[in-house]
Design an enzyme around this catalytic site. Structure first.
Site, PDB file in Angstrom:
ATOM      1  N   THR A  55      -1.206  92.840  30.649  1.00 56.33           N
ATOM      2  CA  THR A  55      -0.767  91.479  30.399  1.00 56.33           C
ATOM      3  C   THR A  55       0.337  91.121  31.377  1.00 56.33           C
ATOM      4  O   THR A  55       1.124  91.978  31.777  1.00 56.33           O
ATOM      5  CB  THR A  55      -0.264  91.305  28.957  1.00 56.33           C
ATOM      6  N   ARG A  56       0.367  89.835  31.762  1.00 57.31           N
ATOM      7  CA  ARG A  56       1.483  89.306  32.580  1.00 57.31           C
ATOM      8  C   ARG A  56       2.166  88.165  31.842  1.00 57.31           C
ATOM      9  O   ARG A  56       3.037  87.503  32.395  1.00 57.31           O
ATOM     10  CB  ARG A  56       0.984  88.814  33.939  1.00 57.31           C
ATOM     11  N   HIS A 114       1.297  87.445  21.734  1.00 56.61           N
ATOM     12  CA  HIS A 114       1.425  86.774  20.449  1.00 56.61           C
ATOM     13  C   HIS A 114       0.466  87.445  19.455  1.00 56.61           C
ATOM     14  O   HIS A 114      -0.103  88.499  19.739  1.00 56.61           O
ATOM     15  CB  HIS A 114       1.137  85.285  20.606  1.00 56.61           C
ATOM     16  N   HIS A 157      -3.045  88.444  20.677  1.00 54.79           N
ATOM     17  CA  HIS A 157      -3.117  89.604  21.554  1.00 54.79           C
ATOM     18  C   HIS A 157      -3.024  90.902  20.746  1.00 54.79           C
ATOM     19  O   HIS A 157      -3.731  91.875  21.035  1.00 54.79           O
ATOM     20  CB  HIS A 157      -1.985  89.557  22.582  1.00 54.79           C
ATOM     21  N   ARG A 163     -11.017  87.058  28.838  1.00 51.88           N
ATOM     22  CA  ARG A 163     -11.469  85.822  29.461  1.00 51.88           C
ATOM     23  C   ARG A 163     -10.613  85.498  30.684  1.00 51.88           C
ATOM     24  O   ARG A 163      -9.405  85.552  30.642  1.00 51.88           O
ATOM     25  CB  ARG A 163     -11.385  84.676  28.441  1.00 51.88           C
TER      26      ARG A 163
END
Length: 574
Positions: free
Chosen positions: A199-200, A204, A207, A293
């Site tokens: 993740t960058r 929340h 996730h 996605r």
């Protein structure tokens, strides 16, 4: 698929033999050197620690060409992103660099020698072809293409590297782990099936739900491995993001997940980058990798169309799944179902079922305005951290930059505005008058164009720092040149609000208002290069407000500035 958490053979480049290490340290101090860019620093760290295995250095011309055109190294090994050391040819010439030469690669933060490269070849490339073949576009709205066009030096240097020192980090040291350290952690925890999540962005509830679902489906544990190198310009800083990740880790069942940081310089290269990420996660010992996605997608092009399809990245990684030796876990976007208080993949939601979601744009709006963020979307601990890092406008700093001729009235406006903002209260107010800055910061400077630009740049630096700290800054230099003003706008706008006010009082009125007689001396030729007399004043074309004290009172001009600040939320109810 790989069932071992060791991810195959991995060899980092760090020297364990102390006499050899001492010899390399001594040699590094005697060699010509290159100071790395931030992206090169990230790339080198992952070359040295094995994260970019099988790479042993920066791409030679043959390796570069093979990767760009075939997504493979000359050996046939899958590798999709070119990793090169770009240096200006003129600098290489001053170093006397030729094939066979050795150069020390130094850390840009502390000048420490990190590695020695033995140059195999020096070459140039077609940047347009790299953009098209690697990123599928020449549109500079793509951050990697923009970087390629504007930040990449003109010559590439290829060759193997020898480690001298590991880059020194001072933040989150306990969770900055090399591939071997991550593998050892898995071994210690008896983890044999590990699903990695990159993740960058802040995480929340969706996730967390996504990663738990992936672990449940694959009977695996979870490695949360956020990028803390270069990400997309405008992304939330990594300090804020890591605090968010640390806050969300207790939300996982005990023993399910671990957090470890990745010093990667992302290219936002969509499908090719997703394959690259999978290779890197295999090197870190993961057996599974989540591809969601629009993985590593940069968003929309200059025509407003997404650079990549939503599932192009998944399709390309799945194409190479056997060769990658890591199992791909493709995931659809999750959406919230309020009636059942759960998250579901959007493609599994029956028609007519009520769903809720908050986009990134809407989240930023709520943070900016202080609007509520519901608990179904994010945890209170996460929201608190994001609000601390993204205070609403009325708690952010701003700069009002007044520019105009000498004796145009800009100093009077600045002082009156300072009084008005002090009366408003809520933040400290700093006043940077042109003469004050000349005396305190720029006393050694004259009045050539270059020296004037340096003076304005210093004002911009101070204004940006004050703005970043949440203060109100009022600057009132002459600042006659448009390019220098534009640089200040860019610098300050990264920290908070910026308003350019052109005090367009006519020259005749300025001369009349000049009680010190400076204009008279300039007209007589006693002062050379005086703005408005024998040096140009470039009137701004993009001012937020244009004012003329011969037509409008000081109090009215101040009121109009206050209205601009109120309109944008910088002042008002707190």
């Amino acid at each position: 698929m790989a069932n071992s958490p060791h991810g195959g053979i991995l060899k980092d480049l760090y020297i364990r033999d102390e006499p050899l290490k001492a010899t390399l340290q001594a040699e590094a101090e005697t060699l010509p050197h290159v100071v790395l860019t931030e992206r090169q620093l990230c790339d080198l760290e992952l070359i040295l620690n094995g994260g970019f295995s099988p790479l042993q250095g920066f791409h030679t011309q043959a390796e570069y060409t093979s990767v760009v055109t075939t997504s493979r190294l000359p050996s046939g090994a899958l590798w999709t992103i070119p990793i090169y050391l770009d240096i200006n040819r003129a600098h290489l010439d001053t170093l006397g660099a030729v094939p066979g030469s050795r150069l020390t690669l130094r850390d840009p933060r502390d000048d420490q020698p990190l590695a020695i490269i033995t140059i195999s070849d020096i070459y140039t490339v077609d940047r347009t072809q790299e953009a098209l073949q690697v990123y599928g576009t020449t549109d500079e709205a793509h951050p990697a293409v923009h970087y390629l066009r504007h930040n990449t030096r003109d010559t590439l240097v290829g060759g193997d590297v020898q480690a001298v020192n590991a880059p020194q980090h001072y933040d989150y040291v306990a969770i900055r782990r090399s591939p071997n350290e991550v593998r050892q952690l898995f071994k210690k925890l008896n983890w044999t099936r590990v699903v990695a999540f990159q993740t960058r962005n802040p995480m929340h509830r969706a996730h967390r739900e996504l990663t738990v679902r992936a672990a449940r489906m694959r009977h695996a544990n979870v490695l949360i491995q956020p990028v803390v190198g270069l990400t997309k310009p405008g992304d939330i800083d990594h300090f804020t993001r890591v605090r968010v990740y640390q806050a969300i880790m207790p939300k996982y069942p005990n023993g399910m997940a671990q957090l470890s940081l990745l010093p990667l310089a992302m290219r936002m290269g969509g499908p090719r980058e997703a394959v690259w990420h999978a290779i890197i996660r295999k090197n870190f010992g993961a057996t599974h990798f989540i591809v969601g996605r629009d993985h590593a997608g940069p968003g929309s092009n200059s025509q407003g169309v997404d650079f990549y399809g939503p599932y192009e990245a998944q399709d390309l990684v799945l194409k190479y799944r056997d060769e990658l030796d890591i199992e791909v876990v493709p995931f659809q976007m999750l959406t919230y179902l309020p009636d059942t208080d759960e998250y579901q993949p959007i493609n599994e939601v029956a028609e007519g079922v009520k769903t809720l979601n908050i986009s990134g744009t809407e989240l930023r709006r709520r943070l900016k305005t202080g609007a509520p963020i519901p608990e179904w979307f994010s945890y209170p601990e996460v929201v608190r951290i994001l609000r601390e890092a993204n205070p609403p406008r009325d708690h952010q700093g701003f700069t009002v930059f007044l520019t105009g001729l000498h004796a145009s009235g800009k100093e009077s406006i600045a002082r009156a505005l300072q009084v008005a903002l002090n009366q408003e209260g809520g933040r400290s107010v700093s006043l940077l008058l042109g003469e004050t800055i000349r005396q305190e910061l720029s006393s050694e400077l004259g009045y050539t164009k270059r020296e004037r630009d340096i003076n304005v740049a210093r004002i911009g630096f101070v204004a940006a720092e004050l703005t970043r700290s949440g203060a109100a800054c009022i600057a009132a230099p002459i600042a006659p040149y448009n390019e220098a003003r534009q640089q200040v706008r860019k610098q300050v706008a990264r920290a908070g609000g910026f308003y350019l006010v052109h005090v367009a009082t006519p020259l005749e009125a300025c001369i009349k208002n000049d009680r010190a007689g400076v204009y008279a001396r300039a007209i007589a030729g006693d002062i050379k290069g005086f703005t408005g007399i024998d040096d140009v004043y470039e009137a701004p074309s993009n001012a937020d407000l244009v004012a003329d004290v011969t037509k409008t009172s000081i109090s009215q001009i101040v009121h109009e500035i206050i209205l601009l600040l109120e309109r944008d939320g910088y002042i008002g109810d707190r």
